[in-house]
Design an enzyme around this catalytic site. Structure first.
Site, mmCIF file in Angstrom:
data_model
loop_
_atom_site.group_PDB
_atom_site.id
_atom_site.type_symbol
_atom_site.label_atom_id
_atom_site.label_comp_id
_atom_site.label_asym_id
_atom_site.label_seq_id
_atom_site.Cartn_x
_atom_site.Cartn_y
_atom_site.Cartn_z
ATOM 1 N N LYS A 201 47.050 41.275 31.538
ATOM 2 C CA LYS A 201 47.403 40.385 32.641
ATOM 3 C C LYS A 201 46.156 39.798 33.324
ATOM 4 O O LYS A 201 46.148 38.665 33.799
ATOM 5 C CB LYS A 201 48.199 41.200 33.655
ATOM 6 C CG LYS A 201 48.945 40.362 34.597
ATOM 7 C CD LYS A 201 50.292 40.928 34.984
ATOM 8 C CE LYS A 201 50.956 39.864 35.792
ATOM 9 N NZ LYS A 201 52.365 39.779 35.639
ATOM 10 N N HIS B 3 45.181 44.294 43.783
ATOM 11 C CA HIS B 3 46.472 43.765 43.310
ATOM 12 C C HIS B 3 46.389 42.227 43.268
ATOM 13 O O HIS B 3 45.817 41.627 44.177
ATOM 14 C CB HIS B 3 47.581 44.224 44.257
ATOM 15 C CG HIS B 3 48.963 43.984 43.740
ATOM 16 N ND1 HIS B 3 49.575 42.752 43.780
ATOM 17 C CD2 HIS B 3 49.854 44.831 43.151
ATOM 18 C CE1 HIS B 3 50.785 42.847 43.255
ATOM 19 N NE2 HIS B 3 50.981 44.099 42.856
ATOM 20 N N ASP C 234 20.717 23.611 67.821
ATOM 21 C CA ASP C 234 19.338 23.799 67.374
ATOM 22 C C ASP C 234 19.379 24.496 66.001
ATOM 23 O O ASP C 234 20.470 24.688 65.453
ATOM 24 C CB ASP C 234 18.519 24.539 68.455
ATOM 25 C CG ASP C 234 18.980 25.957 68.683
ATOM 26 O OD1 ASP C 234 20.051 26.327 68.158
ATOM 27 O OD2 ASP C 234 18.281 26.704 69.380
ATOM 28 N N TYR D 83 39.871 44.942 40.930
ATOM 29 C CA TYR D 83 39.792 46.081 40.006
ATOM 30 C C TYR D 83 41.006 46.120 39.096
ATOM 31 O O TYR D 83 42.132 45.862 39.542
ATOM 32 C CB TYR D 83 39.740 47.398 40.783
ATOM 33 C CG TYR D 83 38.458 47.591 41.530
ATOM 34 C CD1 TYR D 83 37.290 47.953 40.851
ATOM 35 C CD2 TYR D 83 38.396 47.397 42.903
ATOM 36 C CE1 TYR D 83 36.093 48.126 41.540
ATOM 37 C CE2 TYR D 83 37.205 47.565 43.597
ATOM 38 C CZ TYR D 83 36.062 47.922 42.906
ATOM 39 O OH TYR D 83 34.884 48.078 43.585
ATOM 40 N N ARG E 34 33.074 48.744 35.872
ATOM 41 C CA ARG E 34 32.648 49.837 36.743
ATOM 42 C C ARG E 34 32.577 51.101 35.901
ATOM 43 O O ARG E 34 33.601 51.602 35.438
ATOM 44 C CB ARG E 34 33.603 50.041 37.919
ATOM 45 C CG ARG E 34 33.148 51.221 38.807
ATOM 46 C CD ARG E 34 33.772 51.204 40.179
ATOM 47 N NE ARG E 34 35.117 51.736 40.195
ATOM 48 C CZ ARG E 34 35.799 52.002 41.325
ATOM 49 N NH1 ARG E 34 35.255 51.767 42.510
ATOM 50 N NH2 ARG E 34 37.020 52.478 41.280
HETATM 51 N N1 COA Z 1 45.199 44.094 37.694
HETATM 52 C C1 COA Z 1 45.988 43.382 36.867
HETATM 53 N N2 COA Z 1 47.324 43.341 36.966
HETATM 54 C C2 COA Z 1 47.893 44.047 37.968
HETATM 55 C C3 COA Z 1 47.120 44.811 38.857
HETATM 56 C C4 COA Z 1 45.726 44.823 38.701
HETATM 57 N N3 COA Z 1 44.931 45.526 39.511
HETATM 58 N N4 COA Z 1 47.940 45.392 39.758
HETATM 59 C C5 COA Z 1 49.187 45.030 39.420
HETATM 60 N N5 COA Z 1 49.166 44.193 38.340
HETATM 61 C C6 COA Z 1 50.302 43.546 37.700
HETATM 62 C C7 COA Z 1 51.343 44.564 37.254
HETATM 63 O O1 COA Z 1 51.091 44.977 35.940
HETATM 64 C C8 COA Z 1 52.609 43.758 37.374
HETATM 65 O O2 COA Z 1 52.723 42.901 36.274
HETATM 66 P P1 COA Z 1 54.061 42.928 35.368
HETATM 67 O O3 COA Z 1 55.192 42.783 36.339
HETATM 68 O O4 COA Z 1 53.896 41.778 34.446
HETATM 69 O O5 COA Z 1 54.029 44.257 34.718
HETATM 70 C C9 COA Z 1 52.360 42.829 38.550
HETATM 71 O O6 COA Z 1 50.945 42.732 38.663
HETATM 72 C C10 COA Z 1 52.944 43.363 39.823
HETATM 73 O O7 COA Z 1 52.509 44.682 40.043
HETATM 74 P P2 COA Z 1 53.283 45.683 41.002
HETATM 75 O O8 COA Z 1 54.504 46.212 40.303
HETATM 76 O O9 COA Z 1 53.499 45.024 42.305
HETATM 77 O O10 COA Z 1 52.227 46.830 41.210
HETATM 78 P P3 COA Z 1 52.250 48.274 40.544
HETATM 79 O O11 COA Z 1 53.201 49.104 41.320
HETATM 80 O O12 COA Z 1 52.429 48.153 39.090
HETATM 81 O O13 COA Z 1 50.768 48.782 40.797
HETATM 82 C C11 COA Z 1 48.814 49.507 41.922
HETATM 83 C C12 COA Z 1 50.255 48.987 42.092
HETATM 84 C C13 COA Z 1 48.149 49.583 43.284
HETATM 85 C C14 COA Z 1 48.857 50.881 41.250
HETATM 86 C C15 COA Z 1 48.061 48.490 41.026
HETATM 87 O O14 COA Z 1 48.033 47.281 41.694
HETATM 88 C C16 COA Z 1 46.711 48.920 40.557
HETATM 89 O O15 COA Z 1 46.601 49.638 39.589
HETATM 90 N N6 COA Z 1 45.627 48.447 41.226
HETATM 91 C C17 COA Z 1 44.283 48.749 40.853
HETATM 92 C C18 COA Z 1 43.911 50.173 41.225
HETATM 93 C C19 COA Z 1 42.461 50.458 40.970
HETATM 94 O O16 COA Z 1 41.868 49.935 40.062
HETATM 95 N N7 COA Z 1 41.870 51.330 41.813
HETATM 96 C C20 COA Z 1 40.490 51.673 41.732
HETATM 97 C C21 COA Z 1 39.619 50.767 42.509
HETATM 98 S S1 COA Z 1 39.820 50.927 44.253
HETATM 99 MG MG MG Z 2 36.142 55.300 44.752
#
Ligand code: COA
Ligand code: MG
Length: 288
Positions: A20, A224, A271, A9, A65
């Site tokens: 990204k 992530h 089998d 996601y 979604r």
């Molecule tokens: N998609 C694309 N890139 C992502 C990502 C994702 N889901 N989650 C993290 N990244 C990127 C960040 O932008 C960061 O890149 P950068 O350093 O170049 O800026 C790198 O990966 C590392 O991220 P990190 O700092 O460890 O995570 P965060 O604290 O920024 O975010 C979350 C943590 C959980 C908020 C994040 O991973 C996220 O938004 N996940 C998706 C949540 C979602 O969609 N939920 C609904 C469905 S269940």
């Molecule tokens: Mg939900």
């Protein structure tokens, strides 16, 4: 059906993450307009996702979604997807509880396919089973349209709706999770397991993903980028298992030539169901 082991996601209102996501080596990138986006950002996210879909190429399959069909945003979400349809691989419907929700989305897709000159019925749907009613009605929901190719189980929303507390063992969601799996497999769908929300705990993720693979799930939803390789690895059969499967497969070819139904590999009877297990392992390991 293409392999969909890692279903990642990406929040639809976060430009940096959307950018990204283009190069990430995941099977599916699912641009999210639903739970990852706050209510007052829904319109902005929809606009941003439309732009990204038009301008940016993705290495992975791109799904969107949309918001649940019984919310005020769903129609606008589906209309947006319709406009950029050739850029979208499929549409994920959250919190599905009734066939009309699938029918409504399918109707939007049918109109858009016609408008873009795409083959009728070519854009698939995935449905999230994540409420008690949705899980109970999994079968009718999954059969509401031949477009439904994928079932996903959502543990967090399910636990919330039930009034249950999440635990590491997951007993509170076990029946529903297995029910989703059972239904999907009975109907020949791909079935994708729940999210592991503690995204820094890669060891916990590995255990849960390995268990999911053993249960028969086809993949896992992830949130992530760091979760991608862990889940992919967990769904790749161990070398010993692959070696066993190859032996069984070879012995099976020989047994077929000599007209034997049952044969022995490494001291164990083989089998047809064991041949099928070997075949599934080889498929999962990319050997067939
Ligand atoms: N998609 C694309 N890139 C992502 C990502 C994702 N889901 N989650 C993290 N990244 C990127 C960040 O932008 C960061 O890149 P950068 O350093 O170049 O800026 C790198 O990966 C590392 O991220 P990190 O700092 O460890 O995570 P965060 O604290 O920024 O975010 C979350 C943590 C959980 C908020 C994040 O991973 C996220 O938004 N996940 C998706 C949540 C979602 O969609 N939920 C609904 C469905 S269940
Ligand atoms: Mg939900």
């Amino acid at each position: 059906m293409p392999r969909r082991t890692t279903w990642l996601y990406v929040p639809g209102d976060q430009e940096r993450k959307l950018a990204k996501a283009a190069d990430l080596d995941t099977d599916v990138v699912c641009l999210d307009l639903e739970d990852a986006v706050a209510p007052d950002r829904k319109d902005a996210a929809r606009g941003l996702v439309a732009q990204v879909l038009e301008r940016q190429d993705f290495r992975a399959e791109v799904w969107v979604r949309v918001n649940a069909l019984n919310t005020p945003w769903a129609e606008a979400d589906l209309a947006m997807v319709g406009q950029v349809l050739p850029r979208v691989r499929g549409v994920l419907l959250p919190k599905v509880e009734a066939p009309w929700m699938v029918h409504r989305a399918a109707w939007h897709l049918a109109l858009a396919e016609e408008a873009h000159g795409l083959q009728p019925g070519s854009v698939p749907l995935a449905v999230l089973l994540e409420t008690p009613l949705g899980v109970l009605r999994a079968e009718v929901v999954a059969q509401a349209s031949p477009r439904v190719q994928v079932l996903l189980f959502g543990a967090e929303d399910f636990a919330a709706a039930l009034g249950a507390e999440r635990t590491p063992q997951g007993q509170e969601v076990a029946v529903a999770r297995q029910w989703a799996l059972l239904t999907g497999k009975a109907l020949g769908k791909q079935v994708i397991d729940m999210v592991y929300v503690a995204y820094r705990d890669l060891e916990g993720l590995r255990k849960e993903a390995e268990a999911a693979a053993r249960l028969g799930f086809d993949g896992k939803q992830i949130i992530h980028p760091a979760q991608v390789p862990v889940v992919r690895e967990a769904f790749t059969p161990a070398p010993e298992r692959l070696a066993w499967a190859e032996k069984v497969w070879q012995a099976y070819q020989e047994a077929r030539r000599s007209g034997q139904g049952v044969f022995v590999v490494e001291g164990k009877m083989i089998d047809p169901p064991l041949v099928l297990q070997a075949r599934r392992l080889l498929e999962r390991g990319g050997r067939l």
